[in-house]
Design a protein around this motif. Structure first.
Motif, short mmCIF file in Angstrom:
data_model
loop_
_atom_site.label_atom_id
_atom_site.label_comp_id
_atom_site.label_asym_id
_atom_site.label_seq_id
_atom_site.Cartn_x
_atom_site.Cartn_y
_atom_site.Cartn_z
N VAL A 98 0.83 -1.21 0.00
CA VAL A 98 0.00 0.00 0.00
C VAL A 98 0.86 1.25 0.00
N GLY A 99 1.95 1.24 0.74
CA GLY A 99 2.84 2.39 0.77
C GLY A 99 2.60 3.35 1.91
N TYR A 100 1.58 3.07 2.75
CA TYR A 100 1.29 3.89 3.92
C TYR A 100 1.45 3.04 5.18
N ALA A 146 1.17 -4.30 -6.09
CA ALA A 146 1.03 -2.93 -5.58
C ALA A 146 -0.45 -2.56 -5.55
N THR A 148 -2.49 0.46 -5.09
CA THR A 148 -2.39 1.93 -5.07
C THR A 148 -3.74 2.63 -5.19
N GLU A 149 -4.83 1.87 -5.39
CA GLU A 149 -6.15 2.48 -5.55
C GLU A 149 -6.81 2.61 -4.18
#
Length: 738
Positions: A98-100, A146, A148-149
């Motif tokens: 997710v990247g968070y 990934a 990302t949405e």
């Protein structure tokens, strides 16, 4: 320069199991809970840890069952990933990046293909602003994808998972923070915000602490700082909403949970009492008292037969629906201050230290579980601020583990210091320590140290105190003390190895701890390692090994007879290992206790044998291909196995087709010219006998013998006849034969 060698710091246990709410599986056979950067799977019947899901690189902050597959579970972590696991086979299926930083995780049947997470605004926790977002999980055959949405749902929510709840099969979500209750409906995308008065009246404190939604009706239950519970209705009409107030808890309500059918509401707090409210008849309540510590989280099984409470002393209690305790899973109790140091019980080789107030806990280092608690103070603990109670500050064992000495202290503001020295003796018939003697005021001031000294004639206990007195509680002998050598180190902890002359010295500098191992008669250290952990080491202890390590390198000789454990500032239990990571995981998996009724899936049978065949081929061993005729048990299991535990079809195709082929090893070639039927049958009888002998000599190495049924001679003759059949007439239809 001191050789450092290949010694690594590894975590061997002690992580919290009460950090987040535990969840039951659909059949209630297992209980899943977060534990540091892992997820542990416990059996609800045996209390044993049957699996450990490892793969995250940071703290796991949430777990939730997959709504579309009850054998899978999602987990989220501060490392910014969501992982999907098959918890029955301990297999990582997929990783979504997710990247968070992810602080909480929710799933809903009404929102297939996505999960809900709480993330910091601008990915910065220092802003103290958090958002609830929906993460679309892309469908891909890759194991790492990934995601990302992200879709925004609610802003300015609490980072605590118990402050957000989904209601009526995911039609709306409710979130509380401060004095505000926010409700968001997904269908019409409308948000309603309800507030309470901040002005306290008669000691009331209206700040929200937790929320739970009724599974069948439009009703929201909220807990508050003053111990009150409010039931909200008609909240989709802001001006017409109503709420009823119910009060039993004298302090804050820590968590709420409805049963699956919504017939009961469960609440818990600092009183260590589980309260069961009857929905619609809130004046009728049932209680389960004396659970041992404050309740932090409450959860229920999907069918409602079991409840689960997580407690502040790192304990999980499994409770039947009739409010009877059925199991207790106790982790390493983490107090605010460990005053007794780390000790090893010579009898059980268990780690001994302060547990819950007034107790010593005996913790198994081999199985990462608590053996038992020993009540030292023997007084009922009263949870009241400002009340001073007896606390265990010192303890010591003799060499055989037959005697235990403990020191208790209590200091009132306007009263003298109260000290008690207790001597405990181990009773074989009770398998525990029993109080033998109590000595009141053994010293006029704090006792600074105590230890046993065993001789051939008697056992001596020596104590020292701040009153400047040295006391021997049977006999004593003076000894000279002199300084042989010194070194300038900021030493925060010294620990002696009882089986050697080695001493471990921990120092702290620049927010990191270092380890120095030395012998008192040698100024040059035996071993040193920098940056073993962040912050200062709290406690450490050497524990004897059951079997001494062999073939140790010169730098790790100090670990061949004893193993060094230490507690970090974050209360993680760490140790030093000389094995490779693969060997360590293999040995730990062999010690893993799995209950007998856990089935071995066909995925494990097929893939495990395939991997073993590859290993045998690499080692030069020839694995014979085994005939799997129609009706084979292995083929039936493969065809009848659910798809969620099987790899992709492209991966299994080659293995499956090859398993259906008949091996030609050890068989004579087929004659080119056709013979008469009688002669061919005689040759078939002779060749079949040879084939049977050759087949008996070749034994499969990676299939179970019972899975391969034996063929009769008649079946082998029929099989031989089929092989000799001429199929050349098919060439005009399918081309030339190869």
């Amino acid at each position: 320069m001191v050789e450092q060698g290949e010694i690594r710091v590894v975590r061997c246990g002690g992580s919290t199991i009460n950090y987040r709410k535990a969840i039951f599986t659909l059949d209630s056979k297992y209980l899943l809970c977060t534990s540091g950067d892992m997820v542990k799977v416990y059996s609800t019947a045996t209390e044993e840890c049957v699996h450990v899901l490892q793969g995250h690189t940071n703290l796991v902050t949430g777990i939730a069952l997959n709504p579309t597959n009850h054998l899978q579970v999602y987990s989220c972590s501060m490392d910014g990933t969501i992982k999907l696991w098959d918890f029955t086979d301990n297999i990582l299926i997929k990783t979504f990046t997710v990247g968070y930083k992810l602080l909480a995780l929710y799933t809903s049947k009404a929102h297939e293909g996505c999960v809900f997470v709480i993330i910091p605004k601008e990915n910065d926790e220092a802003l103290d602003s958090f958002q609830l977002v929906a993460v679309r999980l892309p469908k891909s055959s890759d194991q790492e994808v990934a995601a990302t949405e992200l879709s925004f749902v609610l802003n300015d929510v609490s980072q605590l998972p118990k402050c957000t709840s989904y209601g009526r099969e995911g039609e709306f979500v409710a979130s509380v923070k401060g004095l505000h209750l926010t409700v968001y409906f997904f269908r019409n995308q409308k948000t309603y915000r309800l507030s309470l008065n901040a002005t306290p009246k008669k000691g009331a404190n209206n700040i929200f602490t937790c929320v739970a939604c009724h599974p069948k009706e439009d009703c929201i239950a909220t807990g508050h700082e003053d111990g009150k519970i409010r039931l909200w209705r008609n909240f989709n009409r802001k001006k017409e909403y109503t709420h009823s107030t119910h009060h039993w808890h004298h302090s804050a309500v820590n968590d709420l949970s409805f049963t699956p059918e919504g017939t009961n509401l469960l609440s818990g707090g600092i009183e260590s009492v589980l309260v069961q409210w009857r929905y619609g008849e809130e004046t009728k309540k049932d209680f389960l008292p004396r659970l041992g510590a404050a309740i932090a989280h409450i959860s229920t099984s999907p069918e409602g037969s079991l409840y689960c409470t997580s407690h502040s002393d790192n304990k999980i209690t499994i409770i039947q629906s009739n409010l009877r305790v059925s199991a207790v899973i106790q982790g390493l109790v983490k107090g605010d201050n460990i005053k007794t140091d780390l000790m090893i019980d010579p009898r059980t080789k268990a780690l001994v230290l302060n547990g819950k107030p007034g107790h010593l806990q005996f913790y198994s280092l081999q199985h990462d579980k608590q053996l038992y608690n020993l009540d030292i103070v023997q007084q009922e603990y009263i949870n009241q601020s400002g009340l001073h109670q007896f606390d265990v500050v010192k303890a010591a064992f003799d060499a055989q583990g037959s005697w235990l000495a403990t020191v208790e202290e209590r200091k009132e503001k306007l009263a003298d210091l109260e000290i008690q020295l207790k001597i405990w003796v181990y009773k074989d018939e009770m398998q525990s320590f029993v109080l033998n003697t109590t000595i009141t005021s053994p010293h006029e001031d704090h006792i600074t140290a105590l230890c046993f000294c065993n001789t051939n004639e008697t056992t001596m206990l020596v104590t020292t105190g701040r009153d400047g007195r040295f006391k021997a509680w049977v006999l004593g002998d003076d000894s000279d003390i002199y300084l042989e050598w010194s070194v300038g180190l900021n030493v925060i902890l010294l620990q002696l190895d009882p089986l050697s002359e080695n001493v471990a010295a921990f120092s702290c500098a620049a927010e990191n701890s270092d380890l120095f191992v030395f012998r008192p008669n040698e100024p040059r250290p035996v071993y040193l390692q920098k940056n073993i952990c962040q912050g200062s080491v709290q406690r450490a202890v050497f524990t004897p090994r059951d079997v001494p390590e062999e073939n140790c390198s010169e730098s790790s000789q100090w670990l061949n007879r004893s193993q060094l454990y230490f507690l970090t500032r974050d209360m993680d239990l760490m140790t030093f290992s000389t094995k490779t990571e693969e060997d360590r995981l293999t040995s730990s998996s062999k010690q893993l206790l799995i209950e007998e009724n856990v089935p071995v899936t066909p995925f494990y049978l097929l893939l495990g044998k395939h991997r073993q065949a590859k290993l045998d081929a690499e080692n030069g061993t020839l694995a014979a291909q085994v005939q799997l005729p129609q009706g084979s048990v292995a083929i039936k299991e493969l065809l009848q196995t659910p798809a969620h535990v099987l790899p992709s079809a492209t991966f299994l195709c080659t293995m499956f087709v090859n398993s259906l082929l008949i091996s030609k090893d050890g068989k004579s070639e087929v004659p080119e010219e056709a013979e008469e039927e009688m002669e061919s049958e005689k040759e078939e009888d002779e060749t079949s006998d040879q084939e049977m002998d050759s087949q008996h000599k070749v034994k499969p190495e990676y299939f179970v013998e019972e899975l391969v049924p034996k063929l009769s001679k008649k079946e082998e003759r029929d099989l031989k006849r089929v092989r000799k059949t001429d199929y050349s007439w098919l060439c005009p239809f399918y081309g030339k034969l190869p």
